[in-house]
Design an enzyme around this catalytic site. Sequence first.
Site, mmCIF file in Angstrom:
data_model
loop_
_atom_site.group_PDB
_atom_site.id
_atom_site.type_symbol
_atom_site.label_atom_id
_atom_site.label_comp_id
_atom_site.label_asym_id
_atom_site.label_seq_id
_atom_site.Cartn_x
_atom_site.Cartn_y
_atom_site.Cartn_z
ATOM 1 N N HIS A 1 -62.722 -30.669 -25.340
ATOM 2 C CA HIS A 1 -62.232 -29.903 -24.157
ATOM 3 C C HIS A 1 -61.623 -28.444 -24.470
ATOM 4 C CE1 HIS A 1 -62.032 -33.573 -21.344
ATOM 5 N NE2 HIS A 1 -63.315 -33.163 -21.476
ATOM 6 N N CYS B 1 -61.564 -3.662 -26.407
ATOM 7 C CA CYS B 1 -63.082 -3.201 -25.904
ATOM 8 C C CYS B 1 -63.015 -2.832 -24.427
ATOM 9 C CB CYS B 1 -64.119 -3.869 -26.499
ATOM 10 S SG CYS B 1 -64.574 -5.262 -25.158
HETATM 11 ZN ZN LIG Z 1 -63.711 -7.205 -26.633
#
Ligand SMILES: [Zn+2]
Length: 238
Positions: A120, A151
Amino acid sequence: MDKIKELQKIINESTGIVFFGGAGVSTESGIPDFRSQDGLYNQKYDYPPESILSHTFFVHKTEEFYKFYKDKFNLLNYKPNAVHNYLAALEKKGKLKAIITQNIDGLHTKAGNKNVYEVHGTIYRNHCIKCHKEYDANYVFNSKGVPKCNCGGIVKPDVVLYGEALPEKDYIGGLSAISKADMLIVCGSSLTVYPASGMVDNFNGKYLIIINNTKTPYDYKANLVINDNLSKVFSKLK
Ligand SMILES: [Zn+2]
């Protein structure tokens, strides 16, 4: 014969032991069982936990998801109990070949086990959904609001949410370990929830042992069933 003595005898003569653990293994470390009476599913929150812990919810209400996740899943300070510690020693002896766990708290790894399949997922691994960069648990739990990658992408825990597939590597690896085992110890799982039941079906070895607080639908297949407190049982084993 006393059931614990019988269990000890089987452990002594087995050479390829595999352990399958459910929520009951973690509750003994003080971690609430998500499905128990006083577990997550009965606590009050804006949405039912089953909804919050779903893929759809994560996508559409990411901020709400993280409020809940950081509140309930920050399990970084919990410690392994007698079950985890016994298994770590058994692996060092070369007798225990693998652990398959439904728990996401990473306690088997903390106890020192190396071959752990987390079917899990785990709170300890997190990745950016855009560029796949990995982040540790501290980064996620200490972030403000929704954790973001450099990012700009959202960082998601590698915890399996409702509506998501099981991590293939762990699932396949776990199945393979079970199919090769000569002894399978199933602990703290009611064996009613997928994938537990299906995985146990892959066992072809000599001894199936079930240790749980309550009865399971697999008890009739087991060589030995112990309905008792897990820590109590494992602290008596050598
Ligand atoms: Zn990223």
